[in-house]
Design a protein around this motif. Sequence first.
Motif, PDB file in Angstrom:
ATOM      1  N   GLN A  27       0.830  -1.206   0.000  1.00 28.44           N
ATOM      2  CA  GLN A  27       0.000   0.000   0.000  1.00 28.44           C
ATOM      3  C   GLN A  27       0.864   1.256   0.000  1.00 28.44           C
ATOM      4  O   GLN A  27       0.543   2.240  -0.665  1.00 28.44           O
ATOM      5  CB  GLN A  27      -0.967   0.005   1.197  1.00 28.44           C
ATOM      6  N   ASN A  31       0.615   4.139  -2.764  1.00 34.46           N
ATOM      7  CA  ASN A  31       0.405   5.525  -2.346  1.00 34.46           C
ATOM      8  C   ASN A  31       1.454   6.466  -2.921  1.00 34.46           C
ATOM      9  O   ASN A  31       1.223   7.671  -3.014  1.00 34.46           O
ATOM     10  CB  ASN A  31       0.405   5.650  -0.823  1.00 34.46           C
ATOM     11  N   HIS A  32       2.625   5.931  -3.296  1.00 29.98           N
ATOM     12  CA  HIS A  32       3.721   6.751  -3.829  1.00 29.98           C
ATOM     13  C   HIS A  32       3.978   6.491  -5.317  1.00 29.98           C
ATOM     14  O   HIS A  32       5.052   6.792  -5.841  1.00 29.98           O
ATOM     15  CB  HIS A  32       4.999   6.514  -3.011  1.00 29.98           C
ATOM     16  N   THR A  60      -4.842  -4.195  -1.796  1.00 28.20           N
ATOM     17  CA  THR A  60      -4.566  -2.759  -1.770  1.00 28.20           C
ATOM     18  C   THR A  60      -5.718  -1.995  -2.394  1.00 28.20           C
ATOM     19  O   THR A  60      -6.531  -2.550  -3.136  1.00 28.20           O
ATOM     20  CB  THR A  60      -3.257  -2.411  -2.524  1.00 28.20           C
ATOM     21  N   LYS A  63      -4.679   4.887  -4.253  1.00 27.50           N
ATOM     22  CA  LYS A  63      -4.120   5.813  -3.266  1.00 27.50           C
ATOM     23  C   LYS A  63      -5.130   6.863  -2.826  1.00 27.50           C
ATOM     24  O   LYS A  63      -5.066   7.344  -1.700  1.00 27.50           O
ATOM     25  CB  LYS A  63      -2.830   6.443  -3.768  1.00 27.50           C
ATOM     26  N   ASP A  68      -2.918   7.259   4.881  1.00 28.14           N
ATOM     27  CA  ASP A  68      -1.484   7.488   4.792  1.00 28.14           C
ATOM     28  C   ASP A  68      -0.727   6.370   5.495  1.00 28.14           C
ATOM     29  O   ASP A  68      -1.146   5.889   6.548  1.00 28.14           O
ATOM     30  CB  ASP A  68      -1.147   8.841   5.433  1.00 28.14           C
TER      31      ASP A  68
END
Length: 101
Positions: A27, A31-32, A60, A63, A68
Amino acid sequence: MNSKELEEKIIQNYQGEEKMMILVFAQWCINHNLDPEEIYLKAYPDQGENSSLKEALDLTVPKEEAGDVPDQTLLSVLSLFGNDELAFVITEEIKKMKKDS
């Protein structure tokens, strides 16, 4: 509970926690905007495909829907499981992100 049952319970708990660590890693990558499988292969080039990672990828979320995952949390979880090579690759990615921003 005899010693065999206790041993099996400990192994099951460890495997469950390990799956959670893999999910946190996957995840964080999502997210990145990073490919978890690509990052994993940078750390462990000789291991090839990781079935646990594939399972985690199914869990997952995009994002935009994810909470976070702080960098330090991921690094701490990886360290807890002895994934030093992966933590090193993640640290390098964090440095790149900070440099680019």
